[in-house]
Every structure is written in structure tokens, then in C-alpha cells.
Write a protein that holds these residues in place. Structure first.
Motif, short mmCIF file in Angstrom:
data_model
loop_
_atom_site.label_atom_id
_atom_site.label_comp_id
_atom_site.label_asym_id
_atom_site.label_seq_id
_atom_site.Cartn_x
_atom_site.Cartn_y
_atom_site.Cartn_z
N ARG A 65 -3.29 0.84 1.96
CA ARG A 65 -3.73 -0.04 0.89
C ARG A 65 -2.54 -0.58 0.10
NH1 ARG A 65 -8.63 -1.46 2.04
NH2 ARG A 65 -9.08 -1.95 -0.16
N GLY A 123 -3.91 -1.91 5.73
CA GLY A 123 -5.24 -1.39 5.45
C GLY A 123 -5.30 0.12 5.33
N SER A 134 -0.99 -11.53 7.61
CA SER A 134 -1.44 -10.41 6.80
C SER A 134 -0.24 -9.65 6.25
CB SER A 134 -2.31 -9.45 7.62
OG SER A 134 -2.66 -8.31 6.83
#
Length: 254
Positions: free
Chosen positions: A87, A84, A80
């Protein structure tokens, strides 16, 4: 993990597993391909790092800077690159990613300005909002410009930007590029089959000999393309393509 412990593992060829590598200094690492598994890189500066042939499996990169890094033939699997909370994706500006592979990775909003992506493969990735503008998909071979080459396979590229990119002969197979910025992109002889280009902006794009069979072309206006000679489409796509021209398509009658 300390700097010395990491360098010892790299020299021994052993994998680096389940550790936080955020504070490592990557400017003068020993020769040897890094094999990192389930590791964390948070706000890490990998600028100009020598990581050719490195393998990263299920690693987390948050706000990491790969600017100018040598990542040729590197393999990223299940990683990843998206934070999150903020953003924000990672920065691959000027990185050398020739022959690199990204599989099952989250690259949303990552930036690839001036990155070398010749021969790179993106498979089953999420890259919504990623910025590939000014990325280099071609390779210079002597005085001749080699064929462009990059493969996006079953990858989500909604709202991504490829504006002005040279993507001749490249592959976008079963990808989603809804609302993507494809202005002035050259897709000559590219394989775009079965991808979704709904509401993507193709203004000024070149689609000569591109294979768009099975692709969703809703919203594509042929009058805004620079050229599309030899464009390959399926018969069931004609209605969407000719609608902006004011042409209506009816079933054949006997």
C-alpha cells in the motif's frame, strides 16, 4: 536486459518493451529520450536521473524513487506507481516534473514533496492519499513569480494533502477531493468547477475569485476560510454553504 543493451536502444531511438529494468544504473545514461513500454521498475533508484521527454506506457513502478530526477515533459500513460501489497506509492520528492503528463495512472499515496509541478497535467488518474504538501506549482521568472499552473482533470484525490500549496489559477475539473487536506491552500482564481470537496478541510484557505460552480461543497465552513471575496457558486450550492452560518434557505414565494 543488460545496461549495454538498454543504452544501445536509447541511442537508436527504439522503444524498450516488456523487460524488467529494476537493476539498471540510471546515474550516467546517454542522451536520448527513453521510450519504455510494458516495463517493470521495482525498488528502483531513479534519483537524479536525466529522463527529460521520456515516455512510459503501461509500466509498473513499485517503491521507486524519483527524487531529484529530471522528468520535464515526460509522459506517463497507463502506469502504476502503487504497490498493492505494501500500500505504498512512489517518491517524487524534489523531482522536476515541469510540463509532465500523467494519464490513466495510479499514483495513490505517492509523495511529491518539493517536486516542481509547474505546467503538469494529471488526467483520469487515481491519486488517493497522495502527498503534494510542499510541492512547487509556481515558476520563478526573473525577479517575478510566474502564475501557478497545474491541471487535475477527472482525477481521484480523496484524502490527498495539498496543505499550504499555492494553487492560484490552477484547474481541478471534475475531480474528487473528498476529505482532502486543503488547509492554508491558496485557490485564488482557480477553476474548481464540478469537483467534489465533500468533508475536505479548507481551514485558512483562500478562495478569492475561485470558480466553484457545480462543485460539491458539503461541509465547507465559510467562517474558517481566510478569504473568499468574489467566490463563484451556483444558486443550488447556497444551502450547503450558508448552513454553518445558521442561515436557512427557502424556495422563492410569489
Amino acid at each position: 536486459m543488460s545496461q549495454d543493451e538498454l543504452e544501445e536502444l536509447i541511442l537508436s531511438g527504439k522503444p524498450v518493451e516488456n523487460v524488467d529494468l529494476s537493476d539498471i544504473d540510471w546515474t550516467d545514461m546517454p542522451d536520448g529520450a527513453l521510450n519504455a513500454r510494458h516495463c517493470v521498475f521495482r525498488e528502483t533508484g531513479l534519483t537524479d536521473a536525466e529522463l527529460a521527454g521520456a515516455k512510459f506506457t503501461d509500466c509498473t513502478f513499485e517503491r521507486t524513487r524519483f527524487a531529484g530526477a529530471n522528468l520535464t515533459d515526460a509522459i506517463f500513460s497507463g502506469c502504476s506507481f502503487f504497490d498493492g501489497e505494501t500500500r505504498v506509492g512512489c517518491d517524487f520528492s524534489r523531482a522536476d516534473l515541469e510540463g509532465a503528463t500523467f494519464e490513466n495512472c495510479n499514483l495513490s499515496t505517492s509523495r511529491f514533496g518539493l517536486a516542481g509541478l509547474f505546467g503538469a497535467v494529471f488526467k483520469n488518474c487515481k491519486a488517493a492519499g497522495a502527498d503534494f504538501e510542499d510541492a512547487r506549482f509556481s515558476k520563478q521568472a526573473g525577479s517575478r513569480l510566474a502564475m501557478s499552473r497545474v491541471s487535475f482533470l477527472s482525477t481521484r484525490l480523496d484524502m490527498a494533502s495539498f496543505r499550504g500549496a499555492k494553487l492560484d489559477d490552477c484547474v481541478f475539473s471534475e475531480c474528487s477531493l473528498r476529505q482532502a487536506d486543503l488547509r492554508q491552500v491558496s485557490f485564488a482564481s482557480a477553476d474548481l468547477r464540478n469537483s467534489d470537496f465533500s468533508e475536505a478541510s479548507f481551514n485558512g484557505a483562500f478562495l478569492d475569485n475561485a470558480d466553484c460552480r457545480g462543485a460539491t461543497l458539503l461541509g465547507v465552513d465559510l467562517t474558517r476560510l481566510s478569504s473568499f471575496e468574489g467566490l463563484k457558486v451556483s444558486s443550488d450550492q447556497l444551502t450547503d454553504l450558508v448552513r454553518p452560518l445558521g442561515i436557512r434557505v427557502f424556495p422563492a414565494t410569489r
